[in-house]
Motif scaffolding. Structure first.
Motif, PDB file in Angstrom:
ATOM      1  N   TYR A  58      12.623   7.022   0.445  1.00 23.87           N
ATOM      2  CA  TYR A  58      11.577   6.710   1.414  1.00 23.87           C
ATOM      3  C   TYR A  58      12.091   5.884   2.583  1.00 23.87           C
ATOM      4  N   THR A  59      13.223   5.238   2.420  1.00 25.30           N
ATOM      5  CA  THR A  59      13.873   4.620   3.571  1.00 25.30           C
ATOM      6  C   THR A  59      14.318   5.692   4.559  1.00 25.30           C
ATOM      7  N   GLN A  60      14.762   6.824   4.046  1.00 25.27           N
ATOM      8  CA  GLN A  60      15.116   7.941   4.925  1.00 25.27           C
ATOM      9  C   GLN A  60      13.886   8.491   5.645  1.00 25.27           C
ATOM     10  N   VAL A  61      12.760   8.562   4.943  1.00 25.48           N
ATOM     11  CA  VAL A  61      11.510   9.000   5.583  1.00 25.48           C
ATOM     12  C   VAL A  61      11.152   8.042   6.714  1.00 25.48           C
ATOM     13  N   LEU A  62      11.292   6.747   6.463  1.00 23.83           N
ATOM     14  CA  LEU A  62      10.993   5.755   7.487  1.00 23.83           C
ATOM     15  C   LEU A  62      11.890   5.942   8.705  1.00 23.83           C
ATOM     16  N   GLU A  63      13.167   6.164   8.479  1.00 21.06           N
ATOM     17  CA  GLU A  63      14.089   6.366   9.591  1.00 21.06           C
ATOM     18  C   GLU A  63      13.685   7.582  10.423  1.00 21.06           C
ATOM     19  N   ARG A  64      13.321   8.663   9.768  1.00 19.31           N
ATOM     20  CA  ARG A  64      12.884   9.863  10.502  1.00 19.31           C
ATOM     21  C   ARG A  64      11.634   9.572  11.324  1.00 19.31           C
ATOM     22  N   LEU A 115       3.161   5.537   0.812  1.00 19.21           N
ATOM     23  CA  LEU A 115       3.733   6.721   0.167  1.00 19.21           C
ATOM     24  C   LEU A 115       4.577   6.356  -1.054  1.00 19.21           C
ATOM     25  N   LEU A 116       5.366   5.307  -0.927  1.00 14.33           N
ATOM     26  CA  LEU A 116       6.214   4.888  -2.039  1.00 14.33           C
ATOM     27  C   LEU A 116       5.373   4.454  -3.234  1.00 14.33           C
ATOM     28  N   ALA A 117       4.287   3.751  -2.980  1.00 10.81           N
ATOM     29  CA  ALA A 117       3.392   3.334  -4.062  1.00 10.81           C
ATOM     30  C   ALA A 117       2.747   4.542  -4.736  1.00 10.81           C
ATOM     31  N   LEU A 118       2.274   5.486  -3.946  1.00  7.87           N
ATOM     32  CA  LEU A 118       1.622   6.676  -4.504  1.00  7.87           C
ATOM     33  C   LEU A 118       2.622   7.537  -5.276  1.00  7.87           C
ATOM     34  N   SER A 119       3.846   7.644  -4.760  1.00 13.36           N
ATOM     35  CA  SER A 119       4.880   8.398  -5.451  1.00 13.36           C
ATOM     36  C   SER A 119       5.159   7.802  -6.823  1.00 13.36           C
ATOM     37  N   ALA A 120       5.212   6.476  -6.896  1.00 16.36           N
ATOM     38  CA  ALA A 120       5.479   5.811  -8.173  1.00 16.36           C
ATOM     39  C   ALA A 120       4.339   6.036  -9.161  1.00 16.36           C
ATOM     40  N   LEU A 121       3.106   5.993  -8.686  1.00 12.44           N
ATOM     41  CA  LEU A 121       1.961   6.262  -9.556  1.00 12.44           C
ATOM     42  C   LEU A 121       2.007   7.694 -10.089  1.00 12.44           C
ATOM     43  N   ARG A 122       2.386   8.621  -9.226  1.00 13.76           N
ATOM     44  CA  ARG A 122       2.490  10.015  -9.652  1.00 13.76           C
ATOM     45  C   ARG A 122       3.604  10.183 -10.679  1.00 13.76           C
ATOM     46  N   GLU A 123       4.763   9.584 -10.421  1.00 12.96           N
ATOM     47  CA  GLU A 123       5.875   9.710 -11.348  1.00 12.96           C
ATOM     48  C   GLU A 123       5.547   9.110 -12.711  1.00 12.96           C
ATOM     49  N   ALA A 124       4.734   8.039 -12.700  1.00  9.91           N
ATOM     50  CA  ALA A 124       4.348   7.395 -13.953  1.00  9.91           C
ATOM     51  C   ALA A 124       3.180   8.104 -14.635  1.00  9.91           C
ATOM     52  N   GLY A 125       2.656   9.152 -14.012  1.00  9.73           N
ATOM     53  CA  GLY A 125       1.601   9.953 -14.618  1.00  9.73           C
ATOM     54  C   GLY A 125       0.218   9.360 -14.550  1.00  9.73           C
ATOM     55  N   THR A 183      11.431  -6.193   1.559  1.00  8.94           N
ATOM     56  CA  THR A 183       9.999  -6.228   1.253  1.00  8.94           C
ATOM     57  C   THR A 183       9.423  -4.842   0.980  1.00  8.94           C
ATOM     58  N   LEU A 184      10.198  -3.779   1.225  1.00  8.51           N
ATOM     59  CA  LEU A 184       9.680  -2.434   0.981  1.00  8.51           C
ATOM     60  C   LEU A 184       9.353  -2.211  -0.491  1.00  8.51           C
ATOM     61  N   PRO A 185      10.280  -2.416  -1.432  1.00  3.21           N
ATOM     62  CA  PRO A 185       9.912  -2.210  -2.829  1.00  3.21           C
ATOM     63  C   PRO A 185       8.877  -3.205  -3.326  1.00  3.21           C
ATOM     64  N   MET A 186       8.970  -4.453  -2.883  1.00  6.24           N
ATOM     65  CA  MET A 186       8.003  -5.454  -3.328  1.00  6.24           C
ATOM     66  C   MET A 186       6.582  -5.071  -2.940  1.00  6.24           C
ATOM     67  N   GLN A 187       6.392  -4.699  -1.673  1.00  9.19           N
ATOM     68  CA  GLN A 187       5.052  -4.345  -1.206  1.00  9.19           C
ATOM     69  C   GLN A 187       4.539  -3.092  -1.910  1.00  9.19           C
ATOM     70  N   ALA A 188       5.424  -2.116  -2.121  1.00 13.40           N
ATOM     71  CA  ALA A 188       5.007  -0.881  -2.792  1.00 13.40           C
ATOM     72  C   ALA A 188       4.623  -1.139  -4.246  1.00 13.40           C
ATOM     73  N   ILE A 189       5.388  -1.979  -4.937  1.00 12.73           N
ATOM     74  CA  ILE A 189       5.071  -2.291  -6.333  1.00 12.73           C
ATOM     75  C   ILE A 189       3.729  -2.999  -6.424  1.00 12.73           C
ATOM     76  N   ARG A 190       3.517  -3.990  -5.569  1.00 10.41           N
ATOM     77  CA  ARG A 190       2.243  -4.716  -5.625  1.00 10.41           C
ATOM     78  C   ARG A 190       1.072  -3.796  -5.323  1.00 10.41           C
ATOM     79  N   ALA A 204       9.720   3.224 -11.159  1.00 15.09           N
ATOM     80  CA  ALA A 204       9.625   4.408 -10.307  1.00 15.09           C
ATOM     81  C   ALA A 204       9.776   4.040  -8.836  1.00 15.09           C
ATOM     82  N   VAL A 205       9.200   2.928  -8.430  1.00  9.18           N
ATOM     83  CA  VAL A 205       9.388   2.462  -7.052  1.00  9.18           C
ATOM     84  C   VAL A 205      10.868   2.230  -6.776  1.00  9.18           C
TER      85      VAL A 205
END
Length: 434
Positions: free
Chosen positions: A41-47, A147-157, A413-420, A33-34
């Motif tokens: 979420y890279t787009q969110v970061l840019e904004r 946010l990316l970590a929380l989004s992945a947890l939500r998507e995984a239920g 490091t964005l996906p790595m940090q979010a997954i961990r 999910a991450v």
């Protein structure tokens, strides 16, 4: 050029990217999910980076707060704004979620050190993997990791297995006053929580995390001497004057405290002469004196960093005693102003790091060590750590050049940090359920 630890990680990361078999099906789903959401979420970061949010740009801080509030609401969080007028800042974003599971406080901040008139204002691609931008690692990137970590947890239920409070402060880089009001939202959330997790970037090394932070407070020393013609300095009835007494005190502090591990104190600005001023807030001063007149006054503003409340108190006792034991015909007044408290390494913090490093190893990223407290400054988690059973920080987006126009993130490091972070939260929920 990247710092050596980050460069080594980047060279090895392709070899370390395959998750180990120890991951559960839920954790594998979170990892996938991450990966699916990194681009969004890279787009969110840019904004976020493209909105100036220097601490004193209140409109900009609020705009970044509104951006992140919308993202949290999209994940099902209730989000509200704490007005900062009572403490002279823009305010804070507070979001909450869940009714069961461990109570976890997630900490970030909205403001940066870059004022609205800074030339450094935009998200800019450097190469395939690196992006420059004001606050991209410190710490809009950390907020996006969260946010990316929380989004992945939500998507995984599995997000419903946690009770979460998020506090994104608007004054981390320039604290509002009084501290009791500026910190109220953060402290209240910490009192509620069992665990605190901060998403600052630590020392920029993905192989470290923060379980202890030195506090950061300020002090001021005002010294008076007996003015006279300079030819009479050192006479028993005249003394050494304010400048020499100031130098004596600073030198005596250094000798008395040099063996205190991780303790530092620094005289950041000082003036001495016949007539002097030194503003504690701006650091600007004035001085008038002559080379043939013994200095009547000396002022110095400084800072002190200690690894524990006990170490800070020991140091202050020594500093006060030395400042009070004056040379003849001189006097000194020492004043201490409390700032960020120390965050000592506790058994709970070590346990949380142990869980985090086990996750990192199972993912194939290698172990995570406690960062040297001399390599990480004070942060919001310092105000929360004393109220929770376990605390860890430095889980944000990694890079280099923080607080400078060279601030850049390694987007690998964005996906790595979010997954961990996501799997850490998931395992915390499962541990409580067992």
């Amino acid at each position: 050029m990247l710092p050596a630890p980050l460069l080594l990680f980047c060279l090895l990361s392709p070899l370390l990217a395959t998750p180990a078999l120890a991951l559960t099906a839920e954790e594998t789903a979170v990892t996938a999910a991450v990966d699916r959401s990194v681009a969004r979420y890279t787009q969110v970061l840019e904004r976020a980076v493209n909105i100036n949010s220097g601490s004193m740009n209140f409109d900009g801080v609020r705009q970044v707060g509104e951006l992140f509030a919308g993202e949290f609401r999209d994940l099902g969080f209730q989000a509200s704004w704490v007005d900062g007028e009572p403490f002279g800042r823009a305010g804070h974003l507070v979001a909450s979620y869940g009714e069961r599971g461990p109570k976890v406080l997630l900490i970030g901040h909205l403001d940066t050190v870059f004022a609205s008139d800074s030339a450094f204002q935009r998200f800019e691609r450097v190469d395939e993997h690196h992006v420059r931008g004001p606050g991209i690692t410190d710490m809009k990137g950390g907020n996006v990791v969260m946010l990316l970590a929380l989004s992945a947890l939500r998507e995984a239920g599995v997000l419903d297995e946690l009770q979460l409070k998020v506090v994104l402060t608007g004054d981390e880089e320039l604290r509002g006053k009084p501290l009791a009001l500026a910190n109220a939202a953060l402290v209240d959330a910490a009192v509620w929580a069992d665990i605190a997790i901060g998403f600052e970037d630590g020392d920029g090394d993905p192989a470290t995390a923060v379980i202890t932070r030195r506090g950061a407070s300020s002090w001021r020393l005002e010294v008076s001497g007996k003015p006279a013609h300079s030819s009479q300095v050192f006479r028993e009835d005249i003394g050494d004057g304010a400048a020499f007494e100031l130098a004596r005190i600073l030198s005596a502090w250094r000798e008395a405290l040099r063996e205190e591990e991780n303790l530092t104190f620094n005289p950041g600005a000082l003036v001495a002469g016949t007539d002097v001023t030194l503003d504690p807030a701006s650091g600007r001063g004035t001085v008038f004196g002559k080379s043939n007149v013994i200095a009547r006054s000396a002022l110095v503003n400084g800072g002190i960093r200690a690894a524990s409340p006990q170490q800070l108190e020991r140091a202050l006792r020594v500093m006060r005693a030395i400042a009070a034991d004056n040379s003849p015909h001189t006097s000194a007044d020492f004043q201490f102003s409390e700032g960020y408290p120390p965050m000592p390494a506790t058994d709970g913090n070590r346990k949380l790091l142990s869980l985090y490093t086990a996750i990192s190893e199972e993912l194939g990223y290698g172990p995570v060590a406690a960062v040297d407290p001399r390599r990480a400054g004070a942060a919001d988690i310092s105000f929360a750590a004393a109220h929770v059973d376990m605390a860890i920080d430095g889980l944000g987006l990694m890079g280099e050049g923080g607080h400078t126009v060279d601030e850049a993130a390694d987007m690998r490091t964005l996906p790595m940090q979010a997954i961990r972070a996501a799997i850490l939260l998931l395992r915390l929920s499962r541990q409580q359920a067992e």
